[in-house]
Design an enzyme around this catalytic site. Structure first.
Site, PDB file in Angstrom:
ATOM      1  N   GLU A   1     -22.543 -16.136 -10.220  1.00 19.95           N
ATOM      2  CA  GLU A   1     -23.369 -16.197  -9.024  1.00 19.95           C
ATOM      3  C   GLU A   1     -23.157 -14.952  -8.134  1.00 19.95           C
ATOM      4  O   GLU A   1     -24.108 -14.353  -7.625  1.00 19.95           O
ATOM      5  CB  GLU A   1     -22.993 -17.489  -8.273  1.00 19.95           C
TER       6      GLU A   1
ATOM      7  N   SER B   1       0.823  -1.216   0.000  1.00 21.89           N
ATOM      8  CA  SER B   1       0.000   0.000   0.000  1.00 21.89           C
ATOM      9  C   SER B   1       0.858   1.267   0.000  1.00 21.89           C
ATOM     10  O   SER B   1       1.916   1.330   0.623  1.00 21.89           O
ATOM     11  CB  SER B   1      -0.906   0.022   1.225  1.00 21.89           C
TER      12      SER B   1
ATOM     13  N   LYS C   1     -12.601  -5.097   5.397  1.00 22.04           N
ATOM     14  CA  LYS C   1     -13.597  -4.032   5.205  1.00 22.04           C
ATOM     15  C   LYS C   1     -14.982  -4.395   5.734  1.00 22.04           C
ATOM     16  O   LYS C   1     -15.726  -3.521   6.161  1.00 22.04           O
ATOM     17  CB  LYS C   1     -13.680  -3.640   3.729  1.00 22.04           C
TER      18      LYS C   1
ATOM     19  N   GLY D   1     -15.568  -6.187  -3.120  1.00 25.24           N
ATOM     20  CA  GLY D   1     -15.845  -5.045  -2.249  1.00 25.24           C
ATOM     21  C   GLY D   1     -15.905  -3.723  -3.001  1.00 25.24           C
ATOM     22  O   GLY D   1     -16.809  -2.903  -2.764  1.00 25.24           O
ATOM     23  N   ALA D   2     -14.941  -3.497  -3.896  1.00 22.97           N
ATOM     24  CA  ALA D   2     -14.905  -2.226  -4.625  1.00 22.97           C
ATOM     25  C   ALA D   2     -16.125  -2.116  -5.534  1.00 22.97           C
ATOM     26  O   ALA D   2     -16.758  -1.042  -5.620  1.00 22.97           O
ATOM     27  CB  ALA D   2     -13.614  -2.122  -5.442  1.00 22.97           C
TER      28      ALA D   2
ATOM     29  N   GLY E   1     -16.475  -7.046 -12.188  1.00 17.23           N
ATOM     30  CA  GLY E   1     -16.085  -7.500 -10.851  1.00 17.23           C
ATOM     31  C   GLY E   1     -17.263  -7.403  -9.901  1.00 17.23           C
ATOM     32  O   GLY E   1     -18.208  -6.624 -10.155  1.00 17.23           O
ATOM     33  N   ALA E   2     -17.216  -8.223  -8.842  1.00 18.55           N
ATOM     34  CA  ALA E   2     -18.327  -8.209  -7.886  1.00 18.55           C
ATOM     35  C   ALA E   2     -17.806  -8.313  -6.461  1.00 18.55           C
ATOM     36  O   ALA E   2     -18.439  -8.887  -5.579  1.00 18.55           O
ATOM     37  CB  ALA E   2     -19.279  -9.372  -8.195  1.00 18.55           C
TER      38      ALA E   2
ATOM     39  N   GLY F   1      -7.058   4.896 -11.534  1.00 17.40           N
ATOM     40  CA  GLY F   1      -7.310   4.413 -10.169  1.00 17.40           C
ATOM     41  C   GLY F   1      -6.793   5.365  -9.114  1.00 17.40           C
ATOM     42  O   GLY F   1      -7.404   5.525  -8.059  1.00 17.40           O
TER      43      GLY F   1
ATOM     44  N   ASN G   1     -14.164   1.559   4.933  1.00 15.37           N
ATOM     45  CA  ASN G   1     -12.724   1.663   4.676  1.00 15.37           C
ATOM     46  C   ASN G   1     -12.100   2.765   5.523  1.00 15.37           C
ATOM     47  O   ASN G   1     -10.918   3.033   5.421  1.00 15.37           O
ATOM     48  CB  ASN G   1     -12.444   1.931   3.183  1.00 15.37           C
TER      49      ASN G   1
END
Ligand code: NAP
Length: 476
Positions: free
Chosen positions: A375, A238, A289, A351-352, A348-349, A457, A310
């Site tokens: 799913e 990070s 998160k 957290g973000a 995408g599915a 990003g 977050n």
């Protein structure tokens, strides 16, 4: 006091290290156990013009040093070293008392640091450990243990915060989880902090002088400094500490931000150990998160609906949770135009995706979630009230057209792969990637000549970080 460790192993190298160290350090610790030779005349010449405090150490192997000859020989070399009258001599807690007394009596100007090193753990009862190593004569103490978790780090922080009121003491936690103590020692009241001259990749996790100064602004830290941190696992990649410490510096805030590796299982004990330590807020990353919400007293209504936080804010010992990812992502995307009434495709599915989809719906967009695991896309879409499909639906979605495409998968983070087939990137669209490291992802590179606008990003990252700062700043 900030001590830079000088390890040689030659006198020539040591001279170079001293020159670098003197730009930042208030003390130099000479680790003679790493030197190829211990020649008293050369040592005298080396330290002659040094006008910061000088610490001498000849550490034996059993305490983590490099000196592996007999103890008698070691003590005799230490006697020789003492003749040069360094400001401090570091002696292990188990040196014979008569040796200690002779050092005190024969070299009254030399201050004694009694050190203890543990390369496997941080003993549960640090107070009892201190009693074991305590000496009847006036000395400084240095306790260096290994942090197996951030909870060990917090225990050391508590111990030093209390003990520094009674004696001159330095607490160090070695290992990845212990690294923040290298930065926070001054805030807690350490007598010394030890830094390496250059970046080193060792199990000690010493922080180098330049990083301490340029990233953490070590000079400005003091006992009133408020502490903030990133919680997650892993946290080493990070860049949050760079952004937040720079922000504190630019806004003249007496605060510091470090990274704490915390697992889901550790969270309850971690929050218990925080008690009176001056942590005012945290950023939270994967995989905490969602789980961290159980530890909070209040969760903001948007974050509650998203199901993830977050940002944590501590106000008078009450912990609040927020989600700044969601508004940050949409604020960044809307720099290119409002999403109201627009068709937004989210890849995408996780957290973000959840946070971004929630906020896009809130701002009036129609949202399509497409994910490798169909799913998960369907479940997420159902919970938010939008449409969710597997990636095979992308050809049809592209055929019907969209306005904004947002990648929230990790595809492209460390490969040249695109998260979707090239032909589904459409002209006259806004293409955004949530990935911020690297800045130029394969998706953004490829979309450059096709899309109308690109959103990076880092634009989301910086916004979510600024929103965190705003929330932390609203302390009563
Ligand atoms: P997450 O919850 O773990 O979700 C990861 C998503 O990526 C899942 O939908 C997963 O699909 C998909 N995925 C992973 N590998 C894949 C592959 N090889 N092929 C296709 N799909 C794949 O992670 P997250 O927290 O949502 O974070 C996602 C990304 O957003 C990360 O790169 C993160 O750095 C970035 N992020 C950026 C910011 C910022 O401020 N810029 C903030 C938060 C997150 P499955 O469901 O099929 O596993």
């Amino acid at each position: 006091m900030l001590a830079c460790v000088i390890k040689g192993p030659t006198f020539e190298k040591a001279k170079e290290q001293i020159e670098k160290a003197l730009k930042y350090a208030d003390a130099l610790e000479f680790r003679w156990d790493y030197f190829e030779e211990i020649a008293i005349d050369k040592i005298k010449a080396l330290i002659k013009d040094i006008d910061v405090a000088v610490i001498f150490t000849l550490r034996k192997k059993s305490q983590g040093g490099a000196f592996d000859q007999e103890e008698e020989k070691r003590l005799s070399i230490i006697e020789d070293l003492l003749q040069t009258e360094p400001d401090y001599i570091d002696l292990e807690f188990d040196v014979p008392t008569r040796f200690l007394e002779s050092v005190r009596d024969n070299y009254p100007k030399v201050q004694i640091i009694i050190s203890y090193h543990n390369f496997t753990e941080t003993p549960q009862d640090l107070e009892a450990l201190f009693k074991e190593i305590q000496k009847p004569i006036l000395v400084h103490y240095k306790i260096a243990t290994t942090a197996q978790s951030s909870i060990d780090l917090l225990r050391m922080m508590h111990f030093i915060k209390k003990k520094q009121k009674e004696v001159l003491i330095t607490g160090i936690t070695m290992g990845e989880c212990g690294e923040p103590m290298r930065v926070l020692g001054k805030v807690l009241g350490n007598a010394f902090d030890y830094a390496s001259c250059e970046k080193e990749d060792t199990q000690l996790h010493q922080v180098d002088l330049k990083t301490l100064h340029n990233i953490y602004h070590y000079l400005h830290l003091n006992k009133d400094t408020r502490m903030y941190a990133l919680l997650g696992d892993p946290v080493d990649k990070s860049k949050g500490h760079i952004f937040h410490n720079d922000y504190f510096q630019r806004h003249k805030m007496n605060a510091v931000y470090v990274k704490l590796k915390v697992t889901k299982e550790e969270l309850p004990s971690f929050f218990k150990e925080l008690t009176d330590l001056a942590f005012d807020g945290f950023s939270v990353t994967m995989p905490l998160k969602e789980t961290v919400m159980k530890e909070l007293d209040h969760v903001d209504s948007d974050a509650g609906r998203i199901g993830a936080v977050n940002t944590l804010v501590r106000r008078e010992d009450i912990w609040f949770g927020f989600n700044t990812d969601a508004p940050a992502a949409l604020d960044a995307a809307e720099e290119k135009g409002s999403v109201r009434g627009k068709k937004v495709v989210i890849l995408g599915a996780g957290g973000a995706a959840r946070a971004i989809a929630y906020e896009a719906l809130k701002r009036g967009a129609s949202v399509f979630i497409l994910n490798r695991t169909e799913e998960k896309a369907k479940l997420l879409a159902e919970s938010l009230g939008c449409q969710g499909y597997g990636m095979d639906k992308m050809s049809q979605v592209a055929k019907e057209g969209y306005d904004v495409l947002i990648n929230t998968t990790s595809v492209g983070m460390d490969s040249d792969e695109l998260p979707l087939e090239k032909e589904y990137i459409l002209p006259n669209t806004v293409v955004m990637d949530a990935i911020y490291n690297p800045m130029n992802t394969p998706l953004l590179i490829y979309s450059k000549d096709i899309a109308k606008d690109l959103v990076f990003g880092f634009e989301m990252f910086e916004r979510q970080a600024v929103l965190q700062q705003t929330l932390w700043d609203q302390r009563p």
